[in-house]
Scaffold this motif. Structure first.
Motif, PDB file in Angstrom:
ATOM      1  N   THR A 194       2.491   1.869  -2.522  1.00  0.00           N
ATOM      2  CA  THR A 194       2.456   2.197  -3.951  1.00  0.00           C
ATOM      3  C   THR A 194       1.008   2.439  -4.389  1.00  0.00           C
ATOM      4  N   PRO A 195       0.811   3.231  -5.439  1.00  0.00           N
ATOM      5  CA  PRO A 195      -0.544   3.466  -5.951  1.00  0.00           C
ATOM      6  C   PRO A 195      -1.238   2.164  -6.384  1.00  0.00           C
ATOM      7  N   THR A 196      -0.487   1.245  -6.986  1.00  0.00           N
ATOM      8  CA  THR A 196      -1.063  -0.025  -7.433  1.00  0.00           C
ATOM      9  C   THR A 196      -1.554  -0.852  -6.252  1.00  0.00           C
ATOM     10  N   LYS A 207      -2.527   0.271  -3.288  1.00  0.00           N
ATOM     11  CA  LYS A 207      -3.732   0.926  -2.749  1.00  0.00           C
ATOM     12  C   LYS A 207      -4.935   0.637  -3.635  1.00  0.00           C
ATOM     13  N   PHE A 208      -4.729   0.675  -4.960  1.00  0.00           N
ATOM     14  CA  PHE A 208      -5.815   0.394  -5.898  1.00  0.00           C
ATOM     15  C   PHE A 208      -6.334  -1.028  -5.720  1.00  0.00           C
ATOM     16  N   THR A 210       0.819  -1.222   0.000  1.00  0.00           N
ATOM     17  CA  THR A 210       0.000   0.000   0.000  1.00  0.00           C
ATOM     18  C   THR A 210       0.851   1.269   0.000  1.00  0.00           C
TER      19      THR A 210
END
Length: 191
Positions: free
Chosen positions: A98-100, A102-103, A96
């Motif tokens: 990284t943006p990926t 979290k996505f 989490t």
């Protein structure tokens, strides 16, 4: 600070594999315990969760090391987000930070919400069908007509020497259950 959490379900199981993977990841401190995932309390994990501060990261090798259910894990992730704590799940490559990552967890939260909604809808439909067939009686009552505590509570009430609060304390029958029973008795006498 980067914390690692390792857990096995029984005392006979070994934590070595998890500890090795967490060490390889580069955690600063490893917290471990041998306790079932279905146990209501996991003291080491609970203590660690309280200790986490903004900017800290928690690393586990698998999702099931943290939560007993998807809902529990999603609640934990939401709590982490509010507190600015990161989560890394090694076997799923979720991070989490990284943006990926979290996505991906946002998508998981969406599926979890969908699952809860579908289950509630199934339950609602099942209750409606059972009611139509005359088989749904609602939740089983804790204090039924033959329950000694309720019988004693009604006797005390009729004697008129105690308040509802006192009767509840004496008999361990909740005030709301007693009020419901008294209301039911009044309705039956009115008929």
């Amino acid at each position: 600070m980067i914390y690692g959490y390792a857990r096995v379900s029984t005392k006979e199981q070994n934590l070595d594999t998890q500890i090795e993977q967490l060490t390889r990841f580069g955690v600063d401190e490893i917290i471990s315990e041998k306790i079932s995932g279905v146990a209501k309390q996991r003291p080491q994990l609970e203590e660690l969760l309280e200790r986490l501060k903004a900017g800290d990261t928690l690393v586990v090798i698998r999702m099931d090391r943290l939560g007993r259910s998807t809902k529990q894990l999603i609640d934990l992730v939401e709590n982490f987000e509010e507190r600015d704590v990161n989560l890394v799940i090694l076997d799923m490559n979720i991070d989490t930070r990284t943006p990926t990552g979290k996505f991906f967890l946002t998508i998981m939260a969406g599926f979890s919400e969908l699952e809860r909604t579908v289950l509630k809808e199934k339950q609602k439909n099942g209750i409606a069908i059972a009611k139509e067939k005359g088989r749904y009686l609602g939740r089983t009552k804790k204090y039924h007509d033959k329950h000694a505590g309720m019988t004693h509570a009604i006797e005390l009430y009729k004697a008129g020497k105690h308040t509802i609060k006192e009767i509840s304390e004496i008999t361990n029958v909740s005030k709301s259950a007693l009020y419901r029973k008294l209301d039911q008795l009044k309705k039956e006498q009115a008929v």
